[in-house]
Write an enzyme that holds these catalytic residues in place. Structure first.
Site, PDB file in Angstrom:
ATOM      1  N   ARG A 129     -14.332  10.846  50.695  1.00 57.59           N
ATOM      2  CA  ARG A 129     -14.103   9.400  50.544  1.00 57.59           C
ATOM      3  C   ARG A 129     -14.097   8.708  51.896  1.00 57.59           C
ATOM      4  O   ARG A 129     -14.626   7.617  52.082  1.00 57.59           O
ATOM      5  CB  ARG A 129     -12.772   9.140  49.817  1.00 57.59           C
ATOM      6  CG  ARG A 129     -12.756   9.590  48.363  1.00 57.59           C
ATOM      7  CD  ARG A 129     -11.390   9.358  47.730  1.00 57.59           C
ATOM      8  NE  ARG A 129     -11.087   7.948  47.596  1.00 57.59           N
ATOM      9  CZ  ARG A 129     -10.074   7.334  48.191  1.00 57.59           C
ATOM     10  NH1 ARG A 129      -9.238   8.026  48.948  1.00 57.59           N
ATOM     11  NH2 ARG A 129      -9.877   6.057  48.016  1.00 57.59           N
ATOM     12  N   SER A 175       6.905   7.495  11.608  1.00 60.34           N
ATOM     13  CA  SER A 175       6.063   8.675  11.435  1.00 60.34           C
ATOM     14  C   SER A 175       6.528   9.528  10.270  1.00 60.34           C
ATOM     15  O   SER A 175       7.722   9.625   9.996  1.00 60.34           O
ATOM     16  CB  SER A 175       6.053   9.527  12.700  1.00 60.34           C
ATOM     17  OG  SER A 175       5.303  10.711  12.468  1.00 60.34           O
ATOM     18  N   HIS A 205       3.633   9.907  20.478  1.00 65.05           N
ATOM     19  CA  HIS A 205       3.820  10.888  19.401  1.00 65.05           C
ATOM     20  C   HIS A 205       2.463  11.262  18.795  1.00 65.05           C
ATOM     21  O   HIS A 205       2.144  12.432  18.600  1.00 65.05           O
ATOM     22  CB  HIS A 205       4.750  10.299  18.326  1.00 65.05           C
ATOM     23  CG  HIS A 205       4.730  11.032  17.019  1.00 65.05           C
ATOM     24  ND1 HIS A 205       3.677  10.906  16.120  1.00 65.05           N
ATOM     25  CD2 HIS A 205       5.592  11.903  16.458  1.00 65.05           C
ATOM     26  CE1 HIS A 205       3.901  11.683  15.069  1.00 65.05           C
ATOM     27  NE2 HIS A 205       5.070  12.294  15.242  1.00 65.05           N
ATOM     28  N   ASN A 206       1.663  10.243  18.501  1.00 63.33           N
ATOM     29  CA  ASN A 206       0.362  10.518  17.888  1.00 63.33           C
ATOM     30  C   ASN A 206      -0.567  11.254  18.844  1.00 63.33           C
ATOM     31  O   ASN A 206      -1.337  12.121  18.421  1.00 63.33           O
ATOM     32  CB  ASN A 206      -0.284   9.220  17.402  1.00 63.33           C
ATOM     33  CG  ASN A 206       0.286   8.789  16.069  1.00 63.33           C
ATOM     34  OD1 ASN A 206       1.463   9.000  15.795  1.00 63.33           O
ATOM     35  ND2 ASN A 206      -0.523   8.167  15.233  1.00 63.33           N
ATOM     36  N   VAL A 217       1.650  -3.484   6.810  1.00 64.29           N
ATOM     37  CA  VAL A 217       0.249  -3.804   6.516  1.00 64.29           C
ATOM     38  C   VAL A 217      -0.613  -3.247   7.638  1.00 64.29           C
ATOM     39  O   VAL A 217      -0.115  -2.704   8.615  1.00 64.29           O
ATOM     40  CB  VAL A 217       0.018  -5.332   6.355  1.00 64.29           C
ATOM     41  CG1 VAL A 217       0.898  -5.896   5.249  1.00 64.29           C
ATOM     42  CG2 VAL A 217       0.252  -6.093   7.660  1.00 64.29           C
ATOM     43  N   GLU A 243       0.426  14.676  18.695  1.00 62.48           N
ATOM     44  CA  GLU A 243      -0.045  15.157  17.377  1.00 62.48           C
ATOM     45  C   GLU A 243      -1.518  15.595  17.464  1.00 62.48           C
ATOM     46  O   GLU A 243      -1.891  16.672  16.976  1.00 62.48           O
ATOM     47  CB  GLU A 243       0.137  14.021  16.362  1.00 62.48           C
ATOM     48  CG  GLU A 243      -0.474  14.214  14.997  1.00 62.48           C
ATOM     49  CD  GLU A 243      -0.312  12.932  14.144  1.00 62.48           C
ATOM     50  OE1 GLU A 243       0.822  12.429  14.011  1.00 62.48           O
ATOM     51  OE2 GLU A 243      -1.326  12.425  13.623  1.00 62.48           O
ATOM     52  N   TYR A 244      -2.334  14.776  18.120  1.00 61.77           N
ATOM     53  CA  TYR A 244      -3.753  15.127  18.285  1.00 61.77           C
ATOM     54  C   TYR A 244      -3.890  16.449  19.044  1.00 61.77           C
ATOM     55  O   TYR A 244      -4.679  17.318  18.667  1.00 61.77           O
ATOM     56  CB  TYR A 244      -4.478  14.038  19.091  1.00 61.77           C
ATOM     57  CG  TYR A 244      -5.068  12.896  18.301  1.00 61.77           C
ATOM     58  CD1 TYR A 244      -4.294  12.109  17.465  1.00 61.77           C
ATOM     59  CD2 TYR A 244      -6.425  12.578  18.422  1.00 61.77           C
ATOM     60  CE1 TYR A 244      -4.842  11.043  16.772  1.00 61.77           C
ATOM     61  CE2 TYR A 244      -6.983  11.519  17.732  1.00 61.77           C
ATOM     62  CZ  TYR A 244      -6.188  10.749  16.907  1.00 61.77           C
ATOM     63  OH  TYR A 244      -6.738   9.697  16.226  1.00 61.77           O
ATOM     64  N   ALA A 257       0.880  -1.181   0.000  1.00 62.19           N
ATOM     65  CA  ALA A 257       0.000   0.000   0.000  1.00 62.19           C
ATOM     66  C   ALA A 257       0.916   1.230   0.000  1.00 62.19           C
ATOM     67  O   ALA A 257       2.143   1.079  -0.087  1.00 62.19           O
ATOM     68  CB  ALA A 257      -0.918  -0.038   1.206  1.00 62.19           C
ATOM     69  N   LYS A 298       5.726   5.806  19.665  1.00 64.44           N
ATOM     70  CA  LYS A 298       4.991   6.282  18.479  1.00 64.44           C
ATOM     71  C   LYS A 298       3.551   6.643  18.856  1.00 64.44           C
ATOM     72  O   LYS A 298       2.983   7.634  18.369  1.00 64.44           O
ATOM     73  CB  LYS A 298       5.003   5.221  17.370  1.00 64.44           C
ATOM     74  CG  LYS A 298       4.117   5.555  16.158  1.00 64.44           C
ATOM     75  CD  LYS A 298       4.573   6.825  15.478  1.00 64.44           C
ATOM     76  CE  LYS A 298       3.885   7.251  14.202  1.00 64.44           C
ATOM     77  NZ  LYS A 298       2.515   7.069  13.949  1.00 64.44           N
TER      78      LYS A 298
HETATM   79  C1  6PG Z   1       2.366   9.796  11.493  1.00 67.02           C
HETATM   80  C2  6PG Z   1       0.868   9.912  11.626  1.00 67.02           C
HETATM   81  C3  6PG Z   1       0.217   8.686  11.068  1.00 67.02           C
HETATM   82  C4  6PG Z   1      -1.249   8.839  10.743  1.00 67.02           C
HETATM   83  C5  6PG Z   1      -2.130   8.893  11.931  1.00 67.02           C
HETATM   84  C6  6PG Z   1      -3.355   9.735  11.721  1.00 67.02           C
HETATM   85  O1  6PG Z   1       3.010   9.885  12.505  1.00 67.02           O
HETATM   86  O2  6PG Z   1       2.831   9.662  10.364  1.00 67.02           O
HETATM   87  O3  6PG Z   1       0.527  10.017  12.968  1.00 67.02           O
HETATM   88  O4  6PG Z   1       0.508   7.645  11.941  1.00 67.02           O
HETATM   89  O5  6PG Z   1      -1.445   9.894   9.871  1.00 67.02           O
HETATM   90  O6  6PG Z   1      -2.526   7.588  12.174  1.00 67.02           O
HETATM   91  O7  6PG Z   1      -4.155   9.449  12.762  1.00 67.02           O
HETATM   92  P1  6PG Z   1      -5.686   9.709  12.796  1.00 67.02           P
HETATM   93  O8  6PG Z   1      -6.289   9.163  11.543  1.00 67.02           O
HETATM   94  O9  6PG Z   1      -6.122   8.983  14.018  1.00 67.02           O
HETATM   95  O10 6PG Z   1      -5.848  11.193  12.886  1.00 67.02           O
END
Ligand code: 6PG
Length: 482
Positions: free
Chosen positions: A448, A131, A188-189, A77, A192-193, A14, A185
């Site tokens: 509590r 990433s 990291h995400n 994959v 990123e969020y 892919a 990782k």
């Molecule tokens: C990266 C991105 C990659 C991907 C995310 C998007 O580091 O290259 O984080 O892993 O674009 O999975 O995540 P969402 O679809 O959950 O926003």
């Protein structure tokens, strides 16, 4: 049996897999074998990119036969079942000493499980976070491998050859054993969020409180990208905002449905952090904000709920824009501070020796959260490897000290205007919580103990206490903690 000639193989053609394979093939000394479940796809990739000189394998056995020993294969994959299926097939045809790398976004606990199972066969299993999206896979991603030290001896040079380069250094390091790479990782995400949500909130405030046009906001982001906020996400935000819709001529952002999707890594970060007891509130709010956006029926039911009749007045537009910039920077520092907190606690829980400064170092290029200020994080951990709270390190303390007033003003304007800014507000609330001399947690402890005799500790005496709340209020040292 064909002669072994490739030094590395990639399974899964892919976009990410084929781009990574092309990246590998473009580096001197690499010959790359490729395999895909539907073999036509692998042949199509090889035909489209003759310069790569791919060796196309039609079966897993011929794929294994085409690899020099120790064989090294990177699986690209879908996470979950498809990854397990490919691992099982590779284990069948690989031998002890060979290396299987999972370069997908696997859940780190799956990686721990897979590593333990594959290790039984004498084959190495390495979960590697990768990433950088499609472009990063092709030109240089940030790579976060876990697995054994031994496998990294073979893998390290190969991964270094394809990784992004920041200030002359490849953005790859051996993060730790088994699932450490995928754990990092995942964090990291999560960051990123949070970063994306904070940028989105800043955009919303600039648009709806400051009244800037989409084009003007794009210019603001371009300007911000020249300073301490310099980062890939700020850069692409300006580009996204500049994009016009071909059909309507409107800014594309205005015709995109405002329902944010997700593939799950943000949710994993929050679930994991909850289990570890780490307050990743900025990341959690980012995940929740996507969830709120993606509930059309609830949003339709709520449209008549009251809010302010107008947005808060802004006396000085330029000053407000600068306030938003500072609030964004301070909140972003909190997101990283919380993310690194999760790394510290995860490392303790899973026995990983994760070098936080190294993690920040390999995030400087290639990955989605790449940013100029990651150097400051590396410096902070170099000065104090046992730093307990990133935001309290001198550079970051100084940064939030400068931004604090602006941060509060922005949160107030957002609340007065009825503009949701959960990531800005919760980052500030976290900041105020962690810096407080005394928290109302004392009252929670009292409650509590009242209803459940859960006991409490005192500020002035050692021991564990329980109060007879409805009786004579005598305090006793509890023998049994509930
Ligand atoms: C990266 C991105 C990659 C991907 C995310 C998007 O580091 O290259 O984080 O892993 O674009 O999975 O995540 P969402 O679809 O959950 O926003």
């Amino acid at each position: 049996m064909s002669e072994a000639q490739a030094n590395i193989g990639v399974v899964g053609m892919a976009v990410m897999g084929s781009n990574l394979a092309r990246n590998l093939a473009s580096r001197e000394g690499n010959t790359v074998a490729i395999f895909n479940r539907s073999t036509e796809k692998a042949h199509a990739v090889a035909e489209a990119h003759p310069e790569a000189g791919f060796i196309v394998a039609d079966t897993m056995q011929s794929f294994a036969d085409s690899l020099a020993k120790p064989r090294t294969a990177i699986i690209m994959v879908k996470a979950g079942g498809p990854t397990d299926a490919v691992i099982n097939q590779l284990v069948e045809v690989f031998e002890p000493g060979d290396i299987i790398v999972d370069g997908g976004n696997a859940l780190f606990t799956d990686t721990i499980r897979r590593e333990a199972a594959v290790r039984e066969t004498g084959i190495h299993f390495v979960g590697a976070g990768i990433s950088g999206g499609e472009e990063g896979a092709l030109n240089g991603p940030s790579i976060m491998p876990g697995g054994t030290e031994e496998s990294y001896k073979t893998l390290g040079p190969i991964l270094s050859s394809i990784a992004a380069v920041a200030e002359g250094e490849p953005c790859v390091t051996h993060v730790g054993t088994d699932g450490a790479g995928h754990f990092v990782k995942m964090i990291h995400n999560g960051i990123e969020y949070a970063d994306m949500q904070l940028i989105a909130e800043a955009y919303d405030l600039l648009r709806n409180v400051a009244g800037l046009s989409v084009e003007e906001i794009a210019d603001v982001f371009t300007e911000w990208n020249k300073g301490e906020l310099e980062s890939y996400l700020i850069e692409i935000t300006a580009e996204v905002l500049r994009q016009k819709d071909a059909d309507t001529g409107k800014p594309l952002v205005d015709v995109i449905l405002d329902a944010a999707g997700s593939k799950g890594t943000g949710v994993w970060t929050v679930q994991t952090a909850l289990g570890l007891g780490v307050p990743v509130s900025g990341i959690a709010e980012a995940v929740f904000a996507r969830a709120v956006s993606s509930k059309p029926a609830q949003r339709a039911a709520a449209t008549d709920l009251p809010g302010p009749s107008s947005v808060a007045a802004i006396e000085d537009k330029a000053a407000f824009i600068e306030d938003v910039r500072q609030a964004l920077y301070a909140s972003k520092i909190i997101a990283y501070s919380q993310g690194f907190d999760a790394i510290i606690e995860g490392a303790k829980e899973y026995n990983w020796d994760i070098k936080k400064g190294e993690v920040a170092r390999i995030w400087r290029a290639g990955c989605i959260i790449r940013a100029q200020f990651l150097n400051r994080i590396t410096e902070a951990y170099a000065a104090d490897p046992d730093l307990v709270l990133l935001v309290a390190a001198p550079y970051f303390k100084d940064a939030v000290t400068k931004a604090e007033g602006a941060w509060r003003r922005v949160a107030i304007k957002a609340i007065e205007s009825g503009i949701p800014s959960p990531a800005f507000s919760s980052s500030l609330a976290y900041y105020d919580g962690v810096r407080a001399d005394r928290l109302p947690a004392a009252l929670v402890q009292g409650q509590r103990d009242f209803f459940g005799a859960h006991t409490y500790k005192r500020i002035d005496k050692e021991g564990t206490f329980h109060t007879q709340w409805s009786g004579d209020r005598t305090e006793i040292t509890a023998e049994d903690t509930h």
